[in-house]
Design a protein around this motif. Sequence first.
Motif, PDB file in Angstrom:
ATOM      1  N   VAL A   1      -6.522  11.090  -0.407  1.00  0.00           N
ATOM      2  CA  VAL A   1      -5.711  11.117   0.805  1.00  0.00           C
ATOM      3  C   VAL A   1      -5.388  12.567   1.084  1.00  0.00           C
ATOM      4  O   VAL A   1      -4.927  13.291   0.196  1.00  0.00           O
ATOM      5  CB  VAL A   1      -4.407  10.306   0.646  1.00  0.00           C
ATOM      6  CG1 VAL A   1      -3.520  10.476   1.855  1.00  0.00           C
ATOM      7  CG2 VAL A   1      -4.695   8.854   0.398  1.00  0.00           C
TER       8      VAL A   1
ATOM      9  N   TRP B   1      -5.542   6.784   9.334  1.00  0.00           N
ATOM     10  CA  TRP B   1      -6.704   6.327   8.580  1.00  0.00           C
ATOM     11  C   TRP B   1      -7.713   7.450   8.358  1.00  0.00           C
ATOM     12  O   TRP B   1      -8.382   7.502   7.337  1.00  0.00           O
ATOM     13  CB  TRP B   1      -7.380   5.142   9.281  1.00  0.00           C
ATOM     14  CG  TRP B   1      -6.657   3.865   9.014  1.00  0.00           C
ATOM     15  CD1 TRP B   1      -5.931   3.129   9.900  1.00  0.00           C
ATOM     16  CD2 TRP B   1      -6.554   3.185   7.767  1.00  0.00           C
ATOM     17  NE1 TRP B   1      -5.383   2.036   9.283  1.00  0.00           N
ATOM     18  CE2 TRP B   1      -5.757   2.052   7.969  1.00  0.00           C
ATOM     19  CE3 TRP B   1      -7.056   3.430   6.483  1.00  0.00           C
ATOM     20  CZ2 TRP B   1      -5.453   1.160   6.955  1.00  0.00           C
ATOM     21  CZ3 TRP B   1      -6.754   2.535   5.479  1.00  0.00           C
ATOM     22  CH2 TRP B   1      -5.966   1.414   5.711  1.00  0.00           C
TER      23      TRP B   1
ATOM     24  N   ALA C   1      -7.595   9.245   5.029  1.00  0.00           N
ATOM     25  CA  ALA C   1      -7.875   8.529   3.781  1.00  0.00           C
ATOM     26  C   ALA C   1      -9.376   8.354   3.598  1.00  0.00           C
ATOM     27  O   ALA C   1     -10.071   7.914   4.501  1.00  0.00           O
ATOM     28  CB  ALA C   1      -7.191   7.172   3.800  1.00  0.00           C
ATOM     29  N   GLU C   2      -9.847   8.723   2.430  1.00  0.00           N
ATOM     30  CA  GLU C   2     -11.231   8.478   2.039  1.00  0.00           C
ATOM     31  C   GLU C   2     -11.180   7.453   0.917  1.00  0.00           C
ATOM     32  O   GLU C   2     -11.035   7.798  -0.262  1.00  0.00           O
ATOM     33  CB  GLU C   2     -11.895   9.786   1.614  1.00  0.00           C
ATOM     34  CG  GLU C   2     -11.962  10.780   2.764  1.00  0.00           C
ATOM     35  CD  GLU C   2     -12.678  12.062   2.382  1.00  0.00           C
ATOM     36  OE1 GLU C   2     -13.579  12.003   1.518  1.00  0.00           O
ATOM     37  OE2 GLU C   2     -12.334  13.096   2.957  1.00  0.00           O
ATOM     38  N   LEU C   3     -11.278   6.177   1.304  1.00  0.00           N
ATOM     39  CA  LEU C   3     -11.017   5.081   0.387  1.00  0.00           C
ATOM     40  C   LEU C   3     -11.999   5.037  -0.788  1.00  0.00           C
ATOM     41  O   LEU C   3     -11.606   4.763  -1.922  1.00  0.00           O
ATOM     42  CB  LEU C   3     -11.043   3.760   1.142  1.00  0.00           C
ATOM     43  CG  LEU C   3      -9.989   3.640   2.250  1.00  0.00           C
ATOM     44  CD1 LEU C   3     -10.126   2.311   2.978  1.00  0.00           C
ATOM     45  CD2 LEU C   3      -8.594   3.786   1.676  1.00  0.00           C
ATOM     46  N   PHE C   4     -13.289   5.294  -0.534  1.00  0.00           N
ATOM     47  CA  PHE C   4     -14.282   5.203  -1.615  1.00  0.00           C
ATOM     48  C   PHE C   4     -14.139   6.341  -2.614  1.00  0.00           C
ATOM     49  O   PHE C   4     -14.590   6.239  -3.743  1.00  0.00           O
ATOM     50  CB  PHE C   4     -15.691   5.165  -1.031  1.00  0.00           C
ATOM     51  CG  PHE C   4     -15.925   3.946  -0.180  1.00  0.00           C
ATOM     52  CD1 PHE C   4     -15.941   2.674  -0.755  1.00  0.00           C
ATOM     53  CD2 PHE C   4     -16.074   4.054   1.175  1.00  0.00           C
ATOM     54  CE1 PHE C   4     -16.125   1.549   0.018  1.00  0.00           C
ATOM     55  CE2 PHE C   4     -16.266   2.923   1.961  1.00  0.00           C
ATOM     56  CZ  PHE C   4     -16.294   1.657   1.384  1.00  0.00           C
TER      57      PHE C   4
ATOM     58  N   SER D   1     -11.031   7.677  -3.247  1.00  0.00           N
ATOM     59  CA  SER D   1      -9.623   7.629  -3.657  1.00  0.00           C
ATOM     60  C   SER D   1      -8.910   8.932  -3.358  1.00  0.00           C
ATOM     61  O   SER D   1      -8.191   9.494  -4.197  1.00  0.00           O
ATOM     62  CB  SER D   1      -9.499   7.289  -5.146  1.00  0.00           C
ATOM     63  OG  SER D   1     -10.058   6.025  -5.401  1.00  0.00           O
TER      64      SER D   1
ATOM     65  N   THR E   1       0.831  -1.204   0.000  1.00  0.00           N
ATOM     66  CA  THR E   1       0.000   0.000   0.000  1.00  0.00           C
ATOM     67  C   THR E   1       0.865   1.255   0.000  1.00  0.00           C
ATOM     68  O   THR E   1       0.616   2.201  -0.751  1.00  0.00           O
ATOM     69  CB  THR E   1      -0.941   0.007   1.221  1.00  0.00           C
ATOM     70  OG1 THR E   1      -1.738  -1.179   1.185  1.00  0.00           O
ATOM     71  CG2 THR E   1      -1.831   1.231   1.235  1.00  0.00           C
TER      72      THR E   1
END
Length: 172
Positions: free
Chosen positions: A169, A159, A162-165, A167, A139
């Motif tokens: 950071v 964490w 980060a906004e994973l959905f 994409s 990662t």
Amino acid sequence: LPPTFDKAAGEWLKTREETASASNYSELSLNTINSNRVSLKHLLPVFGSMLLCDIEPENVRAYQLSRQREGAQARTINIEIGVMQQILSGFWFDVAKQAKEKKIRLRLTHGEDVGRALSPDEERLLLARSATADSACYTATVLALNTTMRKSEIRNLRWRQAELFESVVTVG
């Protein structure tokens, strides 16, 4: 008389610590303050007893050359000079302005050995090897290859940044 560099640096650092303390010492501000202290450990022996008005660009250039001879990297020296500029700009004397007038560069350029772009084959190999290490390593490698983030910025990520959905950071 204007203050000595030592006195000005002490006041500057105290103000930064108070500001950071008021914001409950975020990790970033703690790291920055620690970096400032490290820079001052190098700056104070050279400039500490000098009056602010007596610091000339030639003194700064001599300091840079001395630090280079000691083996310090250009980025490190630039950080130290940046701390010095912040201290000086808080008072009436501005070494950056004077240096510009005298055509003296305060910032050092990084040598060609600092880094280079990876070839596509090198990127593939790096990704393959990091995937065998662990998911965190992979990662971090993907993040490094796809952003302009520095090693310390990646290492200090949390964490909540980060906004994973989406994409996304957020750095800092």
